[in-house]
Design an enzyme around this catalytic site. Structure first.
Site, PDB file in Angstrom:
ATOM      1  N   LYS A 180       0.668  -1.026  -0.046  1.00 35.47           N
ATOM      2  CA  LYS A 180       0.053   0.146  -0.033  1.00 35.47           C
ATOM      3  C   LYS A 180       0.944   1.337  -0.062  1.00 35.47           C
ATOM      4  CE  LYS A 180      -1.895   2.805   3.037  1.00 35.47           C
ATOM      5  NZ  LYS A 180      -1.835   3.904   2.515  1.00 35.47           N
ATOM      6  N   GLY A 232       6.242   3.752   9.329  1.00 36.49           N
ATOM      7  CA  GLY A 232       5.637   4.840   9.617  1.00 36.49           C
ATOM      8  C   GLY A 232       5.386   5.266  11.131  1.00 36.49           C
ATOM      9  N   SER A 233       4.605   5.797  11.668  1.00 38.37           N
ATOM     10  CA  SER A 233       4.469   6.274  12.909  1.00 38.37           C
ATOM     11  C   SER A 233       4.460   5.217  13.956  1.00 38.37           C
ATOM     12  CB  SER A 233       3.262   7.285  13.128  1.00 38.37           C
ATOM     13  OG  SER A 233       2.038   6.642  13.128  1.00 38.37           O
ATOM     14  N   THR A 234       4.708   5.615  15.129  1.00 38.08           N
ATOM     15  CA  THR A 234       4.572   4.530  16.161  1.00 38.08           C
ATOM     16  C   THR A 234       3.273   4.184  16.560  1.00 38.08           C
ATOM     17  OG1 THR A 234       6.848   5.165  17.157  1.00 38.08           O
ATOM     18  CG2 THR A 234       5.236   4.237  18.546  1.00 38.08           C
ATOM     19  N   GLU A 235       2.390   5.444  16.359  1.00 38.37           N
ATOM     20  CA  GLU A 235       0.955   5.155  16.758  1.00 38.37           C
ATOM     21  C   GLU A 235       0.322   4.304  15.871  1.00 38.37           C
ATOM     22  OE1 GLU A 235       2.544   8.724  18.679  1.00 38.37           O
ATOM     23  OE2 GLU A 235       2.410   8.094  16.284  1.00 38.37           O
ATOM     24  N   GLY A 237       1.858   2.001  14.133  1.00 36.75           N
ATOM     25  CA  GLY A 237       2.472   0.774  14.531  1.00 36.75           C
ATOM     26  C   GLY A 237       1.835  -0.304  15.397  1.00 36.75           C
ATOM     27  N   GLU A 254       9.186  -0.222  11.394  1.00 37.85           N
ATOM     28  CA  GLU A 254      10.146   0.631  11.368  1.00 37.85           C
ATOM     29  C   GLU A 254       9.434   2.027  11.627  1.00 37.85           C
ATOM     30  OE1 GLU A 254      12.142   3.676  11.141  1.00 37.85           O
ATOM     31  OE2 GLU A 254      12.101   3.394   8.761  1.00 37.85           O
ATOM     32  N   CYS A 289      12.674   9.863  10.163  1.00 39.80           N
ATOM     33  CA  CYS A 289      12.369   9.315  11.626  1.00 39.80           C
ATOM     34  C   CYS A 289      13.774   9.162  11.965  1.00 39.80           C
ATOM     35  CB  CYS A 289      11.816   7.825  11.298  1.00 39.80           C
ATOM     36  SG  CYS A 289      12.685   6.740  10.075  1.00 39.80           S
ATOM     37  N   GLU A 391       8.032  13.402  18.516  1.00 38.04           N
ATOM     38  CA  GLU A 391       8.547  13.660  17.016  1.00 38.04           C
ATOM     39  C   GLU A 391       7.598  14.538  16.393  1.00 38.04           C
ATOM     40  OE1 GLU A 391       9.958  10.608  13.659  1.00 38.04           O
ATOM     41  OE2 GLU A 391       7.983  10.019  14.696  1.00 38.04           O
TER      42      GLU A 391
END
Length: 489
Positions: A180, A232-235, A237, A254, A289, A391
């Site tokens: 995607k 992408g973002s930790t959220e 993830g 990552e 990042c 971040e």
């Protein structure tokens, strides 16, 4: 808003080797962030489209997994050649859709992506197991086998190289892939996928364009997807990890970072200043990042270093990403632009903070026509403040003084992130001691460069799980080990 003189470009997704629209006909507008104008449309994939793409990948897997590894590698090398031949075309797409300057970011990104294909094409034949000496009468060996259909999701900040990583590692290991693309920057990666489809069997590579909550979520929970890979973002993830846990499938993540850069007194020179600017990824608008956005400067050089850095940053030309003279382009979209501005406002409201350079974007003039944010540096910041802990993903750096080496390391590690870090000193003992003490998956000493194929890249703590860019990362993340024992008596 689009103008009559700039008609929209309409692109399609790739499923089972064919260019297709979304099943329901919906589309997504792609905006040029430097001009705030829509210039293209791509399909808005939903659950039905995900189902078709995954089914195609599942059908292709049975045959693809039997293709000899070196043959898979040769196909990747051909894709690398095709990419290099189209470097300029792809780079201009990337510059237009991401806002990244073509000279400093977009063109180097495409060249790096071709290198990724070339690297994994070269090491594909190294997908192999081991023998275990159990006894004279028993043969025991392991095989590295592909996992199956990989569901992968990439972000918008470096869409071509990050997407290429997913493609190259999955394909070299014998998997098939449903990828995607980021809805804000799908065009450059779509062109790469088109080149892949020209060289690979139908269904091995499928590329979808859609929103995360519709397309990405459906991909993450699809029962035929045997592996999830997300950048992408930790959220987000966390959501991917929950989806993987529900079906007990392996996951690679990552994620975000708030990377520290520690500068010792003996590194108060122009080379270090340039390296800190590079490590902060200012020429990518700080949208990385690995950006070294927390600068820990020894108190004895604090003011002098910031003064030299301000001089260097004011030399960066901000403007049209397609202009060869531009060093720094635009923030990706309105949502991210507003988010970055909110952090700058937060810093401006801190009575102890001092703005060394930059601040809120201009309200008029050429830069007001796009999502441009000038390099912004705050001094007088405390490590526990929001702008020092979260971040920002924008060109905002905070500078924090230190006196004791142990205190600098403590502050550097006082974060739930652990992706990258930078150490600047001419004392090799201090450099290695500090590098070993920092809780990050990647530490650079006296340089602020990007990733290279062959290095194992990934994060500690909430910055991720697994490794990319390397043979080891491919073996660990995209194959499964099977043990076979044979009685020879």
């Amino acid at each position: 808003m689009t103008t009559a003189t700039q008609p929209l470009t309409s692109e399609k997704m790739l499923i089972d080797g064919r260019a297709v629209d979304a099943q329901d006909g919906r589309v997504i507008d792609v905006e040029n962030p430097a001009a705030r104008t829509v210039f293209a449309q791509v399909p808005r994939a939903g659950e039905a489209d995900v189902g078709l793409a995954v089914a195609a990948a599942a059908r292709a897997f049975a045959a693809w997994r039997t293709v000899p590894a070196r043959e898979r590698g040769r196909l990747l090398l051909r894709i690398a050649d095709a990419m290099e031949a189209e470097t300029e075309t792809i780079a201009r797409l990337v510059a237009r859709e991401t806002g990244n300057a073509i000279r400093t970011q977009a063109r180097p990104e495409v060249k790096s992506a071709a290198d990724v294909f070339r690297y994994f094409g070269g090491v594909a034949g190294e997908v192999k197991g081991e023998t275990i000496p159990l006894s004279e009468h028993m043969l025991c060996y392991t095989r590295r086998e592909p996992i199956g259909v990989v569901g992968a999701i990439v972000p918008w900040n470096a869409p071509v190289v990050l997407g290429t990583l997913k493609i190259a590692m999955a394909v070299a290991a014998g998997n098939t892939l449903v990828l995607k693309a980021a809805e804000d920057a799908p065009l450059g990666l779509l062109r790469v996928a088109q080149l892949c489809v020209e060289h690979l069997p139908p269904g091995v590579i499928n590329l979808l364009t859609g929103y995360g909550e519709e397309c990405g979520a459906a991909l993450a929970r699809h029962p035929l997807v045997r592996k999830l890979s997300f950048t992408g973002s930790t959220e987000v993830g966390r959501l991917i990890m929950h989806a993987a846990a529900d079906r007990i499938v392996p996951v690679s993540l990552e994620l975000g970072g708030k990377s520290p850069a520690i500068v010792f007194p003996d590194a108060n020179d122009d080379r270090t200043v340039d390296g800190v600017i590079s490590g902060m990824r200012f020429t990518r608008q700080g949208q990385s990042c690995t950006a070294g956005s927390r600068l820990f400067l020894h108190r004895s050089i604090f003011d002098a270093f910031l003064e030299k850095m301000s001089v260097g940053l004011t030399k960066l030309k901000i403007g049209d990403p397609s202009d060869e003279a531009t060093d720094m382009g635009a923030i990706i979209n309105r949502r991210q632009f507003d988010r970055v501005c909110s952090y700058i406002e937060d810093g401006l409201h801190q009575p102890e903070a001092r703005v060394v350079l930059g601040g809120l974007p201009p309200q008029e003039g050429p830069l007001a026509q796009g999502y441009f944010v000038q390099p912004t540096v705050f001094a007088g910041v405390r490590n526990e403040w929001r702008i020092a802990r979260e971040e920002i993903f924008g060109p905002v750096l905070v500078a924090i003084p230190w006196d004791d080496e142990r205190d600098a390391i403590r502050m550097a590690n006082d974060s739930h992130y652990g992706l990258a870090a930078y150490v600047w000193t001419r004392d090799i003992q201090k450099a290695l001691r500090t590098a070993h003490a920092i809780e990050s998956g990647w530490v650079q000493i006296n340089q602020g460069l990007g990733q290279f194929p062959g290095q194992s890249y990934g994060g500690f703590k909430q910055s991720g799980i697994g490794r990319e860019y390397s043979l080891e990362g491919m073996l660990d993340s995209y194959t499964q080990r099977k043990c076979v024992t044979v009685n020879l008596q």
